[in-house]
Design a protein around this motif. Structure first.
Motif, short mmCIF file in Angstrom:
data_model
loop_
_atom_site.label_atom_id
_atom_site.label_comp_id
_atom_site.label_asym_id
_atom_site.label_seq_id
_atom_site.Cartn_x
_atom_site.Cartn_y
_atom_site.Cartn_z
N TYR B 162 0.86 -1.19 0.00
CA TYR B 162 0.00 0.00 0.00
C TYR B 162 0.89 1.23 0.00
CZ TYR B 162 0.69 0.56 5.09
OH TYR B 162 1.21 0.75 6.33
N LEU B 189 1.31 -7.49 4.09
CA LEU B 189 0.95 -6.16 3.59
C LEU B 189 2.03 -5.16 3.99
CD1 LEU B 189 -1.23 -4.27 2.30
CD2 LEU B 189 -2.07 -3.89 4.64
N TYR B 190 2.73 -4.66 2.99
CA TYR B 190 3.83 -3.74 3.26
C TYR B 190 3.52 -2.35 2.74
CZ TYR B 190 6.37 -8.10 3.96
OH TYR B 190 6.76 -9.32 4.41
N GLY B 191 3.88 -1.35 3.54
CA GLY B 191 3.76 0.02 3.05
C GLY B 191 5.01 0.37 2.26
N LEU B 192 4.81 1.10 1.17
CA LEU B 192 5.98 1.52 0.39
C LEU B 192 6.83 2.45 1.24
CD1 LEU B 192 7.58 1.84 -2.32
CD2 LEU B 192 6.12 3.83 -2.76
N LYS B 193 8.11 2.19 1.28
CA LYS B 193 9.01 3.12 1.95
C LYS B 193 10.06 3.52 0.91
CE LYS B 193 11.70 3.74 6.12
NZ LYS B 193 13.10 3.75 5.65
N GLN B 213 -2.77 6.86 4.06
CA GLN B 213 -2.04 5.62 4.25
C GLN B 213 -2.57 4.88 5.47
OE1 GLN B 213 2.23 5.90 4.26
NE2 GLN B 213 2.23 7.56 2.77
#
Lengths: 606, 378
Positions: B162, B189-193, B213
């Protein structure tokens, strides 16, 4: 005539007074050169200002004196004692003592700017002291110089003859001999009786690590030599004189004796500068003068602020630094103070805002300290129930409303000179700052002198900057303290997350409270970083909330992926975050970086 | 006997994704055989130190392991299983990217013992996938899930991301619903970094703000739970019984060894990693534990171990023991106050004497953990 009388006839004691940047220090340099007191190649720019800070700002903070030997065209040699004066309103008292040590003053006026607020303030001081004033028109090399108009302005506004006075360029070295001749011709030789009981006026002193306090004096009557026992008439302190002499640009020149009319120094193994206060009278311990010289005042701090080390562990360094500065500055006061928000620090008292700024800068520059300074506050006089009168210099100690019978604040007489086009804006500003109009005078077709009574409380609240911005930098301000007058004052408290933050409380006039409250809560909202929790920011008077803002809670601060088991990287990141938090100031349950805290403490209205 | 996990890094991929800062070399496939030889050799050498341990998880990650010939993967896994004495029930995962797999390749995996597939699906719209530099389309992902199932590997996990540029919240719903309908068992589920030195770091991207987010994360958690995928870690969700044993070992501070360059290990109380250099790896001969090939060696002190446990446990929905927290804090009262505040703000709950972050709390876990570390007085 005896030898001493002849010497006195050939002595001139004078100072130079001017508005900032009108060329006082440059002229002093030229006089040193022209009398061969200092060779040109040895000349540091503006030698008399020997503190870094002064040189950078072009202002003289502490008086210094120097002796010049002038071989005049008439074949005689004159001893000219030049006493430098501080040029800022915060140091009015020091200026007045320096003037007292002289018989005359050079009044330097910039030919392109004419008379400014400090020109007037200083000229009035000199007139009050019956000094002979010698006008000097400077910067005549500039294309916009208006020599004759400036001379006429001096005659009209100050009321002293100026037509035909020296017109020079200190920077270009033009017509400097005219100034020397005018000093000898127009300024009277000192009077005094070397056989009368000793009377010396202290006009400056500084601490030297080897000699102890070096006291700069003007001998009014009597004689002074090594071995004598002397007494400070106001403080009562007694010392044995170790050495006397005169001041040269690069150091002290010991001499056998100082006598009536002389300007020189005394060393007497004096440990603390508080024993040698400016304005005090030095006499002999036995058979001394009956009365001290008039005009002594104890240096009274008027502006106060808490100073804290950014890094709490440097508290003792800060204390040592303040002690060192105090060695040379009796008007600086400090005492330990604890703030819930800021930790251990000191409540410091200053003569005024510039004095405060100078001390801050010196602490940071000379002692490598990073500081947090609270909002400056002034002294309030409060009559409490039961008749007790207290002076409050820290908002935290301000009594609660029920205990106050009458609260008074300090009023100043302010003197503002401005080009006519800014008069409207400046009058609005003075009005907004609760000023009382006194009068307005046209100095010439283009410039006006405004006089107001203003609360000092409003002056320390960013008045200089506001004045500058409303006059595009052209208006000048000078003020002197008047008196305490009753006022409707309240203490405004700031609450973060429901908890009061002591360092943010301040005293304000009732009518201003709401506006200030809104401003500071907004500023806090903008500067407090988002926290885990929503933070209400409130302003209150005596428990009643009058303004509120909210710092929204942080929403996302997470490390998602931990690829292939790289725990170390995550750990480092969290460790770094933790270390950052260690430096945070804890305001109740709110964490705030020192930078954000300072942004809030920094005033700024417009 | 202690349990052990083995991670094998495959530093090859078709092309670098625009956000990727892992060690992976596009192309370079000609080195594949040589590389697997080396990895097998490293496993042989390291296994000498692990005689008293049994291996119960193997994870082949990358890079994109599935671009290697399946036979090479099979050879590697076989060697690792043998060397480290893998148990019968050992979890063996291979990371695959849609578009690089087929039923045939899954069958080869299956035959060498692979029982779990982790698919890098990331998002639903092909446009979004293209924008982040992925080489596959969403339909490839569905095909890959089917192929794995057909080959007899029932435990398939999908990675979703996400906070991608131009991504809508709807995309995660669309992707997840379709994937769960195909019977996957696990979602990450990974957040874009945006990492430094990646193409994304130098690009002007239109990214959703913090608030959006957070909203996406929270609604996704709720969606997954609704479909029976319970959250067991900040980024990980599974049908009960399908939690990733290998990933849990990172959070539970269990031992693991890394094979290949840029691989991390935690073994015998020491954390270390191997150099980020394929050529150096291929040229190296000594892979014993004392080899200079292993760098950044750090023996974890007791105090650090406690801090690690706090930091890692709070990532899990099993949480961290309150008794332990209070026993180790320098300022118990302040700590209690803080915990109370977390609960009052809905960032944490206490259950069975354990402090457990809620999804809202997990979103700000860095702040919570660093606060608690500070309260630990460390």
């Amino acid at each position: 005539m005896n030898e001493e009388q002849i010497k006195r006839e050939h002595t001139r004691n004078f100072c130079i007074i001017a508005h900032i940047d009108h060329g006082k220090s440059t002229l002093a340099d030229r006089l040193l050169e022209a009398t061969d007191t200092v060779a040109k190649r040895d000349m540091e720019a503006q030698l008399l200002d020997n503190m870094d800070l002064e040189r950078e700002r072009g202002i003289t903070i502490k008086a210094r004196a120097v002796k010049l030997e002038y071989n005049a065209p008439d074949g005689e040699t004159y001893h000219l004692n030049l006493i430098d004066t501080p040029g800022h309103v915060d140091f009015n008292y020091e200026v007045s003592r320096s003037l007292n040590a002289c018989e005359g003053a050079l009044l330097v006026v910039d030919a392109t700017q004419g008379i400014q607020a400090q020109t007037l303030a200083n000229a009035y001081l000199a007139v009050d002291d019956n000094l002979e004033i010698v006008p000097v028109i400077n910067k005549i090399d500039l294309p916009s110089a208006r020599i004759e108009e400036t001379q006429k302005e001096i005659e009209d506004v100050i009321g002293i003859p100026a037509i035909g006075c020296p017109a020079i360029s200190a920077k270009a070295g033009l017509n400097i001999p005219d100034v020397l001749e005018a000093i000898v011709r127009d300024i009277p030789a000192p009077k005094g009786d070397e056989n009368a009981p000793l009377k010396c006026l202290i006009f400056d002193s500084y601490y030297d690590p080897y000699l102890g306090v070096v006291v700069n004096v003007r001998v009014m009557d009597g004689r002074l030599k090594a071995g004598m026992r002397i007494r400070m008439m106001h403080t009562g302190a007694e010392f044995d004189v170790v050495e006397v002499g005169t001041m040269a640009p690069f150091g002290l020149v010991p001499s056998k004796e100082l006598s009536a009319g002389d300007v020189g120094y005394i060393t007497a193994s004096i440990k603390t500068i508080a024993d040698t206060q400016v304005g005090d009278t030095v006499t002999t311990a036995e058979g001394g003068a009956a009365e001290p010289l008039p005009g002594f005042k104890k240096a009274q701090p008027m502006v106060f602020a808490g100073i804290y080390p950014l890094d709490g562990s440097r508290y003792t360094d800060l204390r040592d630094a303040l002690e060192k500065l105090q060695l040379n500055d009796a008007s600086l006061s400090f005492e330990p103070e604890t703030s819930v928000a800021l930790g251990f620090g000191f409540r410091c008292g200053f003569l005024g805002l510039l004095h405060m700024e100078i001390i801050e800068e010196r602490l940071e520059r000379e002692f490598n300290l990073d500081l947090i300074t609270t909002m400056p506050s002034v002294v309030y006089k409060v009559k409490k129930r039961g008749g007790e009168i207290v002076y409050i210099d820290n908002p935290t100690n301000y009594p609660s409303g029920d205990d106050i019978v009458e609260a008074c604040e300090l009023i100043v007489n302010a003197n503002i000179i401005t080009p006519t086009e800014f008069v409207g804006g400046i009058m609005d500003l003075c009005q907004d700052r609760r000023g009382t109009f006194i009068d307005m005078k046209y100095l010439d077709a283009s410039r006006v002198e405004l006089r107001y009574k203003l609360p000092l409380n409003e002056i320390v609240y960013d008045f200089f900057d506001a004045l500058k911005s409303r006059s595009r930098g052209y208006a000048s301000l000078d003020y002197e303290l008047d008196d305490f007058v009753p006022s409707r004052l309240v203490r405004l408290d700031i609450l973060l997350n429901g908890e009061q933050v002591d360092a943010l409380s301040f005293i304000v006039h009732q009518d201003k409270a709401y506006g200030r409250a809104r401003k500071i809560t907004e500023k806090l909202k903008d500067n407090i970083p988002r926290q885990l929790f929503e933070i209400p920011v409130q302003a209150a008077i005596g428990g009643k909330i009058i303004a509120r803002e909210t710092v929204k809670a942080m929403r996302k601060d997470v490390l998602a992926k931990c690829y292939g088991g790289d725990i170390t990287r995550k750990k480092k990141l969290l460790e770094k975050q933790k270390e950052g938090k260690k430096k945070m100031r804890q305001l109740g349950s709110v964490q705030m970086s020192p930078e954000a805290f300072m942004a809030v403490l920094k005033l700024g209205d417009e | 006997m202690n349990n052990l996990g083995v991670y094998i890094h495959i530093p090859f991929c078709v092309q670098k994704c625009l956000y990727c800062d892992f060690y992976s070399l596009p192309g370079a496939l000609d080195k594949a055989k040589e590389y697997i030889d080396k990895a097998c050799g490293q496993s042989e050498q390291l296994s000498a130190f692990c005689r008293d341990r049994v291996c119960d998880s193997i994870y082949v990650g990358g890079g994109t392991p599935s671009i290697l010939p399946p036979e090479e993967i099979s050879r590697l896994i076989g060697t690792v299983r043998r060397c480290f004495g893998a148990t019968e029930t050992c979890e063996i995962t291979v990371e695959c990217n849609p578009g690089t797999v087929s039923r045939e390749s899954f069958e080869v995996y299956k035959s060498c013992g692979v029982n779990r597939i982790s698919l890098g699906v990331q998002s639903y719209r092909d446009e979004t996938l293209a924008r982040i530099g992925r080489i596959h389309r969403f339909s490839d992902a569905l095909d890959a899930v089917d192929a794995a199932h057909a080959a007899g590997i029932g435990n398939v996990s999908c990675d979703l991301m996400y906070a991608l540029p131009g991504q809508t919240e709807r995309e995660i719903v669309d992707a997840f619903e379709r994937l769960s309908a195909r019977g996957i068992r696990h979602v990450s589920l990974y957040g874009l970094k945006i990492e430094e030195n990646t193409p994304f770091a130098g690009m002007k991207l239109r990214l959703p703000d913090e608030e959006e987010q957070a909203k996406t994360y929270l609604s996704s958690v709720a969606l997954f739970e609704k479909h029976g995928f319970y959250q067991y870690e900040i980024s990980n969700f599974a049908v009960r019984g399908y939690e990733s044993r290998h990933n849990l070992r990172y959070w539970n501070r269990e031992e693991y060894l890394g094979i290949g360059p840029a691989a991390h290990s935690f073994f015998d109380g020491v954390r270390f990693c191997s150099g980020r250099d394929l050529e150096g790896y291929l040229a190296n001969g000594d892979f014993t534990l004392s080899s200079p090939f292993y760098v950044e060696k750090e023996r974890i002190s007791q105090k650090e171990a406690r801090e690690e446990e706090l930091m890692l446990s709070l990532r899990l929905t099993s949480g961290y023991s309150l008794d332990l927290l209070y026993a180790n804090t320098a300022n118990r009262k302040q700590c209690e106050l803080y915990v109370h505040q977390l609960m009052r703000s809905g960032l944490a709950v206490v259950s069975d004497g354990r402090l457990i972050l809620t999804p809202e709390g997990m979103l700000v876990s860095n702040s919570v953990i660093s606060d608690l570390l500070l309260l630990y007085g460390a």
